[in-house]
Design a protein around this motif. Sequence first.
Motif, PDB file in Angstrom:
ATOM      1  N   ASN A 159       0.829  -1.211   0.000  1.00  0.00           N
ATOM      2  CA  ASN A 159       0.000   0.000   0.000  1.00  0.00           C
ATOM      3  C   ASN A 159       0.858   1.254   0.000  1.00  0.00           C
ATOM      4  OD1 ASN A 159      -2.633   1.040  -0.058  1.00  0.00           O
ATOM      5  ND2 ASN A 159      -2.634   1.412   2.145  1.00  0.00           N
ATOM      6  N   ARG A 160       1.859   1.303   0.859  1.00  0.00           N
ATOM      7  CA  ARG A 160       2.724   2.491   0.963  1.00  0.00           C
ATOM      8  C   ARG A 160       3.469   2.754  -0.348  1.00  0.00           C
ATOM      9  NH1 ARG A 160       2.826   6.533   4.933  1.00  0.00           N
ATOM     10  NH2 ARG A 160       1.891   5.654   6.816  1.00  0.00           N
ATOM     11  N   TRP A 161       4.068   1.721  -0.916  1.00  0.00           N
ATOM     12  CA  TRP A 161       4.839   1.899  -2.148  1.00  0.00           C
ATOM     13  C   TRP A 161       3.922   2.222  -3.329  1.00  0.00           C
ATOM     14  CZ3 TRP A 161      10.138   1.583  -3.480  1.00  0.00           C
ATOM     15  CH2 TRP A 161      10.993   1.445  -2.375  1.00  0.00           C
ATOM     16  N   TYR A 162       2.722   1.627  -3.334  1.00  0.00           N
ATOM     17  CA  TYR A 162       1.797   1.920  -4.428  1.00  0.00           C
ATOM     18  C   TYR A 162       1.375   3.386  -4.393  1.00  0.00           C
ATOM     19  CZ  TYR A 162      -2.353   2.125  -7.318  1.00  0.00           C
ATOM     20  OH  TYR A 162      -3.257   2.497  -8.271  1.00  0.00           O
ATOM     21  N   LEU A 163       1.011   3.886  -3.220  1.00  0.00           N
ATOM     22  CA  LEU A 163       0.567   5.279  -3.109  1.00  0.00           C
ATOM     23  C   LEU A 163       1.687   6.241  -3.509  1.00  0.00           C
ATOM     24  CD1 LEU A 163      -1.421   5.075   0.257  1.00  0.00           C
ATOM     25  CD2 LEU A 163      -2.370   5.338  -2.037  1.00  0.00           C
ATOM     26  N   ALA A 164       2.914   5.900  -3.131  1.00  0.00           N
ATOM     27  CA  ALA A 164       4.039   6.763  -3.481  1.00  0.00           C
ATOM     28  C   ALA A 164       4.321   6.740  -4.975  1.00  0.00           C
ATOM     29  CB  ALA A 164       5.282   6.331  -2.699  1.00  0.00           C
ATOM     30  N   ALA A 165       4.189   5.573  -5.606  1.00  0.00           N
ATOM     31  CA  ALA A 165       4.522   5.447  -7.024  1.00  0.00           C
ATOM     32  C   ALA A 165       3.397   5.902  -7.945  1.00  0.00           C
ATOM     33  CB  ALA A 165       4.888   3.998  -7.343  1.00  0.00           C
ATOM     34  N   ALA A 166       2.141   5.727  -7.512  1.00  0.00           N
ATOM     35  CA  ALA A 166       1.008   6.022  -8.391  1.00  0.00           C
ATOM     36  C   ALA A 166       0.705   7.512  -8.471  1.00  0.00           C
ATOM     37  CB  ALA A 166      -0.227   5.263  -7.926  1.00  0.00           C
ATOM     38  N   GLY A 167       1.012   8.243  -7.420  1.00  0.00           N
ATOM     39  CA  GLY A 167       0.707   9.671  -7.436  1.00  0.00           C
ATOM     40  C   GLY A 167      -0.773   9.933  -7.238  1.00  0.00           C
ATOM     41  N   LEU A 179      -8.145   1.561 -11.791  1.00  0.00           N
ATOM     42  CA  LEU A 179      -8.648   0.925 -13.007  1.00  0.00           C
ATOM     43  C   LEU A 179     -10.120   1.257 -13.239  1.00  0.00           C
ATOM     44  CD1 LEU A 179      -6.937  -2.587 -12.752  1.00  0.00           C
ATOM     45  CD2 LEU A 179      -6.264  -0.634 -14.160  1.00  0.00           C
ATOM     46  N   THR A 180     -10.884   1.405 -12.157  1.00  0.00           N
ATOM     47  CA  THR A 180     -12.289   1.809 -12.292  1.00  0.00           C
ATOM     48  C   THR A 180     -12.379   3.221 -12.855  1.00  0.00           C
ATOM     49  OG1 THR A 180     -12.913   0.391 -10.433  1.00  0.00           O
ATOM     50  CG2 THR A 180     -14.460   2.114 -11.060  1.00  0.00           C
ATOM     51  N   THR A 181     -11.555   4.122 -12.337  1.00  0.00           N
ATOM     52  CA  THR A 181     -11.527   5.497 -12.844  1.00  0.00           C
ATOM     53  C   THR A 181     -11.113   5.530 -14.308  1.00  0.00           C
ATOM     54  OG1 THR A 181     -10.945   6.326 -10.640  1.00  0.00           O
ATOM     55  CG2 THR A 181     -10.498   7.784 -12.514  1.00  0.00           C
ATOM     56  N   ALA A 182     -10.104   4.730 -14.657  1.00  0.00           N
ATOM     57  CA  ALA A 182      -9.632   4.688 -16.042  1.00  0.00           C
ATOM     58  C   ALA A 182     -10.723   4.197 -16.983  1.00  0.00           C
ATOM     59  CB  ALA A 182      -8.402   3.783 -16.139  1.00  0.00           C
ATOM     60  N   GLU A 183     -11.488   3.216 -16.544  1.00  0.00           N
ATOM     61  CA  GLU A 183     -12.565   2.679 -17.377  1.00  0.00           C
ATOM     62  C   GLU A 183     -13.664   3.706 -17.587  1.00  0.00           C
ATOM     63  OE1 GLU A 183     -15.568  -1.200 -17.531  1.00  0.00           O
ATOM     64  OE2 GLU A 183     -14.113  -0.979 -15.913  1.00  0.00           O
ATOM     65  N   LEU A 184     -13.968   4.476 -16.543  1.00  0.00           N
ATOM     66  CA  LEU A 184     -14.999   5.512 -16.663  1.00  0.00           C
ATOM     67  C   LEU A 184     -14.553   6.636 -17.588  1.00  0.00           C
ATOM     68  CD1 LEU A 184     -16.200   5.758 -12.932  1.00  0.00           C
ATOM     69  CD2 LEU A 184     -17.465   4.806 -14.872  1.00  0.00           C
ATOM     70  N   LEU A 185     -13.272   7.003 -17.501  1.00  0.00           N
ATOM     71  CA  LEU A 185     -12.769   8.081 -18.356  1.00  0.00           C
ATOM     72  C   LEU A 185     -12.655   7.637 -19.805  1.00  0.00           C
ATOM     73  CD1 LEU A 185      -9.947   9.743 -16.213  1.00  0.00           C
ATOM     74  CD2 LEU A 185     -12.122  10.752 -16.898  1.00  0.00           C
ATOM     75  N   GLY A 186     -12.088   6.460 -19.999  1.00  0.00           N
ATOM     76  CA  GLY A 186     -11.870   5.966 -21.355  1.00  0.00           C
ATOM     77  C   GLY A 186     -10.856   6.822 -22.103  1.00  0.00           C
ATOM     78  N   GLY A 187     -10.594   6.474 -23.354  1.00  0.00           N
ATOM     79  CA  GLY A 187      -9.710   7.260 -24.202  1.00  0.00           C
ATOM     80  C   GLY A 187      -8.280   7.294 -23.703  1.00  0.00           C
ATOM     81  N   PRO A 188      -7.476   8.209 -24.233  1.00  0.00           N
ATOM     82  CA  PRO A 188      -6.058   8.314 -23.852  1.00  0.00           C
ATOM     83  C   PRO A 188      -5.859   8.625 -22.375  1.00  0.00           C
ATOM     84  CG  PRO A 188      -6.488   9.510 -25.888  1.00  0.00           C
ATOM     85  CD  PRO A 188      -7.812   9.123 -25.351  1.00  0.00           C
ATOM     86  N   ALA A 189      -6.751   9.453 -21.803  1.00  0.00           N
ATOM     87  CA  ALA A 189      -6.606   9.802 -20.383  1.00  0.00           C
ATOM     88  C   ALA A 189      -6.786   8.577 -19.498  1.00  0.00           C
ATOM     89  CB  ALA A 189      -7.621  10.874 -20.002  1.00  0.00           C
ATOM     90  N   GLY A 190      -7.800   7.776 -19.810  1.00  0.00           N
ATOM     91  CA  GLY A 190      -8.036   6.561 -19.037  1.00  0.00           C
ATOM     92  C   GLY A 190      -6.902   5.568 -19.205  1.00  0.00           C
ATOM     93  N   ALA A 191      -6.398   5.430 -20.438  1.00  0.00           N
ATOM     94  CA  ALA A 191      -5.302   4.501 -20.695  1.00  0.00           C
ATOM     95  C   ALA A 191      -4.053   4.911 -19.928  1.00  0.00           C
ATOM     96  CB  ALA A 191      -5.019   4.428 -22.187  1.00  0.00           C
ATOM     97  N   GLU A 192      -3.812   6.221 -19.838  1.00  0.00           N
ATOM     98  CA  GLU A 192      -2.632   6.711 -19.120  1.00  0.00           C
ATOM     99  C   GLU A 192      -2.725   6.398 -17.631  1.00  0.00           C
ATOM    100  OE1 GLU A 192      -0.212  10.899 -18.286  1.00  0.00           O
ATOM    101  OE2 GLU A 192      -1.895  10.848 -19.715  1.00  0.00           O
ATOM    102  N   ILE A 193      -3.929   6.580 -17.060  1.00  0.00           N
ATOM    103  CA  ILE A 193      -4.117   6.277 -15.639  1.00  0.00           C
ATOM    104  C   ILE A 193      -3.911   4.787 -15.377  1.00  0.00           C
ATOM    105  CG2 ILE A 193      -5.846   6.128 -13.800  1.00  0.00           C
ATOM    106  CD1 ILE A 193      -6.987   8.764 -14.791  1.00  0.00           C
ATOM    107  N   ALA A 194      -4.480   3.944 -16.256  1.00  0.00           N
ATOM    108  CA  ALA A 194      -4.348   2.500 -16.085  1.00  0.00           C
ATOM    109  C   ALA A 194      -2.893   2.067 -16.192  1.00  0.00           C
ATOM    110  CB  ALA A 194      -5.200   1.769 -17.131  1.00  0.00           C
ATOM    111  N   GLN A 236      -0.181   3.912 -15.654  1.00  0.00           N
ATOM    112  CA  GLN A 236       0.579   4.427 -14.514  1.00  0.00           C
ATOM    113  C   GLN A 236       0.295   3.602 -13.252  1.00  0.00           C
ATOM    114  OE1 GLN A 236      -0.105   8.586 -13.759  1.00  0.00           O
ATOM    115  NE2 GLN A 236       1.053   8.595 -11.848  1.00  0.00           N
ATOM    116  N   ALA A 237      -0.983   3.278 -13.034  1.00  0.00           N
ATOM    117  CA  ALA A 237      -1.349   2.502 -11.847  1.00  0.00           C
ATOM    118  C   ALA A 237      -0.778   1.084 -11.925  1.00  0.00           C
ATOM    119  CB  ALA A 237      -2.873   2.453 -11.706  1.00  0.00           C
ATOM    120  N   GLY A 238      -0.805   0.475 -13.116  1.00  0.00           N
ATOM    121  CA  GLY A 238      -0.258  -0.862 -13.273  1.00  0.00           C
ATOM    122  C   GLY A 238       1.235  -0.907 -13.006  1.00  0.00           C
ATOM    123  N   ALA A 239       1.959   0.115 -13.511  1.00  0.00           N
ATOM    124  CA  ALA A 239       3.397   0.171 -13.271  1.00  0.00           C
ATOM    125  C   ALA A 239       3.696   0.371 -11.785  1.00  0.00           C
ATOM    126  CB  ALA A 239       4.011   1.308 -14.095  1.00  0.00           C
TER     127      ALA A 239
END
Length: 501
Positions: free
Chosen positions: A425-433, A444-459, A461-464
């Motif tokens: 949890n700590r490392w994820y919060l620090a890395a995800a921003g 991933l839920t937020t990314a799906e709702l946004l869709g498009g390039p913005a959603g893909a970027e969030i997904a 970044q969160a995956g990494a």
Amino acid sequence: MTTTAVTLPTPTDTFQDRRRWAVLALMGLALCVVVLNNSALNVAIPAMMRDLEADLPTVQWIIDSYSIVFAGLLILAGACSDRWGRKRMTLAGLLVFGAASLLSAFSTEAWQLIALRGLLGAAAALVMPGTLAILLHAFSKQERAFAIAVWSGIAALGIALGPILGGLVVERAGWSAVFLLNVPLVGGVLIASAVLVRESADSHRRPVDVLGALLSVVAIGALVFAVIEFGAPDTPGWIVSASAALALLATAAVVLRLRSARYPLIELSLLRDRRFVGAAISNMLLFFGLAGSLFVLTQRLQFQLGMSPLTAGLAVGPIALTVAAASACAPRLARRIGPRYAVGAGMALATAGFLSLGWSGHDYPVIVLGLVAVGIGFGLAAPVATAVLVSAVSQDRASSGAALNDTMQEIGFALGIAVIGATLNRWYLAAAGEGGGSTLYEALTTAELLGGPAGAEIAEQAGAAFDRSGAVALTLAAVVTAAGTLIAVRLLPSAGRDRGA
């Protein structure tokens, strides 16, 4: 003409019929009930996050409330089993476990599930020490290593079936159906055990130290609370510090109580036995790594690899199948090379498996190799360490000795979820921003709702961020297990000493 010495009857003499093998199967299944619940619940984590709107610390509490109460009450339950009867306490625990499972299936709020999981932990504490103690009473010393290996192997069956059955019912009926899996198995074991298992108890009927047990619950609960809440960014630092201080004070009080009580929960002579201490710590650190790795892996399989609960359950199957196979080979290996090297080799192999799981990324064939390494290592180490531990305990205190072994395992399990979860949890919060949300699921839920390039970027970044945090968390699991390897090699008996015993 030869003569034979007349020997007094031993407890095993009452089990010289085939019934002892049925007892072995029943006690293995009783243990299977206990481990099935936790292994099945792992694949339900994403579904619980969605349905209960639970963040990662809340999920950690749902899982760890069981282990905290379980670990805290095991020593008390073991003492009660020795005093009032192992069969009686085991069947009572199974009955409560079945009832609590039914209630858990109808939970609608996270706090309800946390409370009921605590009740399940209390019931499991009544079950687990008796299962091993009954086996020690039923089998001769020559047969015990084999019986413990079979007992561990049946428990491994629960680990194997848990994710598969859990994934199946979660997919068809939701996470609550995971708890209904326990009910028919509990009913069958209850009925058969009532008929086939014979009662046994400590002939000395020692009083039970309730105060010492309550202090141990406070110590374990406060420690796990401090670790879990340390990983939650919204928890004030003073609460974490106060909880850690309470854990230290309660631990000191437990030690004083053990020294001053006329009938302490734990025989102090055991804590001076290198074999006992080495086996107990090795088991604890092994369970730490296993619990933490599965906590991370089940989220990766479902959130990142897109597996359904059933597919994720099948995907972690290799770890349990190899545990069962290695458990069958463990007694023979221990006889050949000694407990020291059998446990050490198993823990070293598990360490390599945890590292592989942490750095394998999304490559499932590499994940399988890591799971197989962990499974073989666990299967080799755990039964041998358990056999060494119980060999140091008198038969009259069989439940108490088994309970201490189980307590160390459950402390390892609870701390594995707490420490690895907090690190994740700590490392994820620090890395995800800021855009990564509080969990990978939320991002991933937020990314799906946004869709498009913005959603893909969030997904992306969160995956990494999850990949990096998972690698760090599982590297920590590997380091802790490696420390257990060194302890096992240092404290457990070697082949020469073992043969001479």
